[in-house]
Design a protein around this motif. Sequence first.
Motif, PDB file in Angstrom:
ATOM      1  N   ALA A  29      59.675  68.290  77.338  1.00  0.00           N
ATOM      2  CA  ALA A  29      59.956  68.018  75.927  1.00  0.00           C
ATOM      3  C   ALA A  29      61.173  67.111  75.785  1.00  0.00           C
ATOM      4  CB  ALA A  29      60.162  69.326  75.173  1.00  0.00           C
ATOM      5  N   ALA A  30      62.202  67.350  76.615  1.00  0.00           N
ATOM      6  CA  ALA A  30      63.397  66.509  76.579  1.00  0.00           C
ATOM      7  C   ALA A  30      63.061  65.074  76.982  1.00  0.00           C
ATOM      8  CB  ALA A  30      64.471  67.092  77.494  1.00  0.00           C
ATOM      9  N   ASP A  31      62.190  64.919  77.963  1.00  0.00           N
ATOM     10  CA  ASP A  31      61.755  63.585  78.374  1.00  0.00           C
ATOM     11  C   ASP A  31      61.020  62.875  77.239  1.00  0.00           C
ATOM     12  OD1 ASP A  31      62.838  63.902  80.879  1.00  0.00           O
ATOM     13  OD2 ASP A  31      60.949  64.478  81.836  1.00  0.00           O
ATOM     14  N   MET A  75      51.635  65.198  70.123  1.00  0.00           N
ATOM     15  CA  MET A  75      50.643  64.255  70.637  1.00  0.00           C
ATOM     16  C   MET A  75      51.298  63.321  71.646  1.00  0.00           C
ATOM     17  SD  MET A  75      48.445  65.529  68.552  1.00  0.00           S
ATOM     18  CE  MET A  75      46.967  64.524  68.681  1.00  0.00           C
ATOM     19  N   ASP A  76      50.514  62.917  72.662  1.00  0.00           N
ATOM     20  CA  ASP A  76      51.034  61.953  73.624  1.00  0.00           C
ATOM     21  C   ASP A  76      50.857  60.533  73.079  1.00  0.00           C
ATOM     22  OD1 ASP A  76      48.377  61.186  74.048  1.00  0.00           O
ATOM     23  OD2 ASP A  76      48.192  62.269  75.937  1.00  0.00           O
ATOM     24  N   LEU A  77      51.219  59.534  73.871  1.00  0.00           N
ATOM     25  CA  LEU A  77      51.167  58.152  73.400  1.00  0.00           C
ATOM     26  C   LEU A  77      49.751  57.663  73.151  1.00  0.00           C
ATOM     27  CD1 LEU A  77      53.951  56.590  75.664  1.00  0.00           C
ATOM     28  CD2 LEU A  77      54.076  57.085  73.215  1.00  0.00           C
ATOM     29  N   ASP A  78      48.757  58.372  73.704  1.00  0.00           N
ATOM     30  CA  ASP A  78      47.343  58.036  73.474  1.00  0.00           C
ATOM     31  C   ASP A  78      46.750  58.819  72.312  1.00  0.00           C
ATOM     32  OD1 ASP A  78      47.250  56.224  75.627  1.00  0.00           O
ATOM     33  OD2 ASP A  78      46.969  57.869  77.047  1.00  0.00           O
ATOM     34  N   GLY A  79      47.575  59.603  71.630  1.00  0.00           N
ATOM     35  CA  GLY A  79      47.098  60.374  70.493  1.00  0.00           C
ATOM     36  C   GLY A  79      46.384  61.662  70.864  1.00  0.00           C
ATOM     37  N   LYS A  80      46.555  62.120  72.101  1.00  0.00           N
ATOM     38  CA  LYS A  80      45.911  63.353  72.540  1.00  0.00           C
ATOM     39  C   LYS A  80      46.900  64.514  72.470  1.00  0.00           C
ATOM     40  CE  LYS A  80      42.694  61.031  75.696  1.00  0.00           C
ATOM     41  NZ  LYS A  80      42.229  60.894  77.112  1.00  0.00           N
ATOM     42  N   GLY A 135      59.180  60.445  63.910  1.00  0.00           N
ATOM     43  CA  GLY A 135      59.417  61.059  62.608  1.00  0.00           C
ATOM     44  C   GLY A 135      59.793  62.527  62.657  1.00  0.00           C
ATOM     45  N   GLY A 136      59.070  63.321  61.846  1.00  0.00           N
ATOM     46  CA  GLY A 136      59.392  64.734  61.693  1.00  0.00           C
ATOM     47  C   GLY A 136      59.162  65.573  62.927  1.00  0.00           C
ATOM     48  N   MET A 137      58.432  65.041  63.933  1.00  0.00           N
ATOM     49  CA  MET A 137      58.223  65.801  65.160  1.00  0.00           C
ATOM     50  C   MET A 137      59.491  65.857  65.998  1.00  0.00           C
ATOM     51  SD  MET A 137      56.122  67.734  66.672  1.00  0.00           S
ATOM     52  CE  MET A 137      54.608  67.383  65.748  1.00  0.00           C
ATOM     53  N   ILE A 138      60.400  64.927  65.804  1.00  0.00           N
ATOM     54  CA  ILE A 138      61.633  64.891  66.597  1.00  0.00           C
ATOM     55  C   ILE A 138      62.484  66.139  66.362  1.00  0.00           C
ATOM     56  CG2 ILE A 138      63.799  63.641  66.975  1.00  0.00           C
ATOM     57  CD1 ILE A 138      62.230  61.049  66.437  1.00  0.00           C
ATOM     58  N   PRO A 139      62.844  66.489  65.103  1.00  0.00           N
ATOM     59  CA  PRO A 139      63.632  67.717  64.923  1.00  0.00           C
ATOM     60  C   PRO A 139      62.872  68.979  65.332  1.00  0.00           C
ATOM     61  CG  PRO A 139      62.989  66.793  62.787  1.00  0.00           C
ATOM     62  CD  PRO A 139      62.681  65.766  63.828  1.00  0.00           C
ATOM     63  N   LYS A 140      61.539  68.973  65.210  1.00  0.00           N
ATOM     64  CA  LYS A 140      60.766  70.146  65.624  1.00  0.00           C
ATOM     65  C   LYS A 140      60.877  70.385  67.125  1.00  0.00           C
ATOM     66  CE  LYS A 140      57.265  70.473  61.990  1.00  0.00           C
ATOM     67  NZ  LYS A 140      58.044  69.731  60.983  1.00  0.00           N
ATOM     68  N   VAL A 141      60.729  69.324  67.901  1.00  0.00           N
ATOM     69  CA  VAL A 141      60.812  69.476  69.356  1.00  0.00           C
ATOM     70  C   VAL A 141      62.248  69.771  69.779  1.00  0.00           C
ATOM     71  CG1 VAL A 141      60.545  68.271  71.560  1.00  0.00           C
ATOM     72  CG2 VAL A 141      58.760  68.111  69.812  1.00  0.00           C
ATOM     73  N   GLN A 186      63.340  61.353  74.854  1.00  0.00           N
ATOM     74  CA  GLN A 186      64.029  60.177  75.379  1.00  0.00           C
ATOM     75  C   GLN A 186      63.139  58.946  75.441  1.00  0.00           C
ATOM     76  OE1 GLN A 186      67.311  59.852  76.136  1.00  0.00           O
ATOM     77  NE2 GLN A 186      67.588  61.916  75.315  1.00  0.00           N
ATOM     78  N   ASP A 187      61.846  59.136  75.767  1.00  0.00           N
ATOM     79  CA  ASP A 187      60.983  57.963  75.967  1.00  0.00           C
ATOM     80  C   ASP A 187      60.221  57.538  74.716  1.00  0.00           C
ATOM     81  OD1 ASP A 187      58.840  59.715  75.657  1.00  0.00           O
ATOM     82  OD2 ASP A 187      58.395  59.832  77.788  1.00  0.00           O
ATOM     83  N   GLN A 188      60.621  58.103  73.562  1.00  0.00           N
ATOM     84  CA  GLN A 188      60.066  57.718  72.260  1.00  0.00           C
ATOM     85  C   GLN A 188      58.584  58.075  72.121  1.00  0.00           C
ATOM     86  OE1 GLN A 188      61.170  53.542  71.826  1.00  0.00           O
ATOM     87  NE2 GLN A 188      63.133  54.123  70.962  1.00  0.00           N
ATOM     88  N   THR A 189      58.138  59.092  72.861  1.00  0.00           N
ATOM     89  CA  THR A 189      56.797  59.630  72.643  1.00  0.00           C
ATOM     90  C   THR A 189      56.692  60.225  71.249  1.00  0.00           C
ATOM     91  OG1 THR A 189      56.489  60.115  74.992  1.00  0.00           O
ATOM     92  CG2 THR A 189      55.113  61.344  73.452  1.00  0.00           C
TER      93      THR A 189
END
Length: 297
Positions: A232-234, A217-222, A243-249, A237-240
């Motif tokens: 994905a790397a960006d 999801m983006d910062l607007d929840g979309k 939690g658990g989505m970080i290791p997945k990406v 870095q920008d805290q988009t």
Amino acid sequence: MLEKAAVLTEALPYIRRFYHKTVVIKYGGHAMVDEELKESFAKDIVLMKYIGINPVVVHGGGPQIGKMLERVGKKSDFCAGMRVTDADTMDIVEMVLAGKINKEIVSLVNANGGRAIGLSGKDGCLIEARKLHLYKYQGDDQPPEIIDIGLVGEVQHVNIEILRILEKSDLIPVIAPVGVGEKGETYNINADLVAGHIAGALKAQKLILMTDVPGVMDLDGKLISSMTVAEAADALQDQTLKGGMIPKVQCSIDAVQSGVQKVHIVDGRVPHAVLLEIFTDAGVGTEIIRRRPLRRD
């Protein structure tokens, strides 16, 4: 009847494209708990094998481990999304993952007409691991703090010989994310990361990560339906991501860079999410690719 024919017609080019190709699926989240979703997942995996695709299943089990730890009076602590794992906790992790969950999945696939075989990363030294260290930033003029989270490992090497043998058979590997160290020690490893490394080692056509959200999801929840590795790397870095989505990406990026054609993060709460991703034009969830294609496939 015409609708059923249309579904089969839509699936035909994908069946042809993925025939004799390997697809690694990380199975986790609500799809491992809800009885109807468990049944639909097993049917998806069996169907894939019958039509000539080679599925490899890597499963998680965090909630089940948490419940067992609670039953024996141990508190679950986490650091950067990883379970802090002392020796006693590791015994319970291995018991739940390799001894209980793994065999339940194998039985479920077998009951739906497939032939599954359960493995842990220790079998045949399938997953060679080393201790994972976390580092906490303390300022530009200070060395990072090293955080010890116990017997948590990272994948050092995947010995794929046993999986290559299984690819040529009618057996479906189901793998518990437990690794073995240089001195025979056992490590608890994040299942997403294990799936990513196995997919990369096998040069899989697809890696599918099942989760409990619609996708990235983006910062607007979309929902972000498609991301390149650079995008994905960006986002990391920008805290988009949280939690658990970080290791997945992160594992998605690593997998694509290791030779996986495409990674999909899908909502496992949707019945037959795996089939919908593989065999339909629209797909579901978020795909992560090396570069932007002319069209989604």
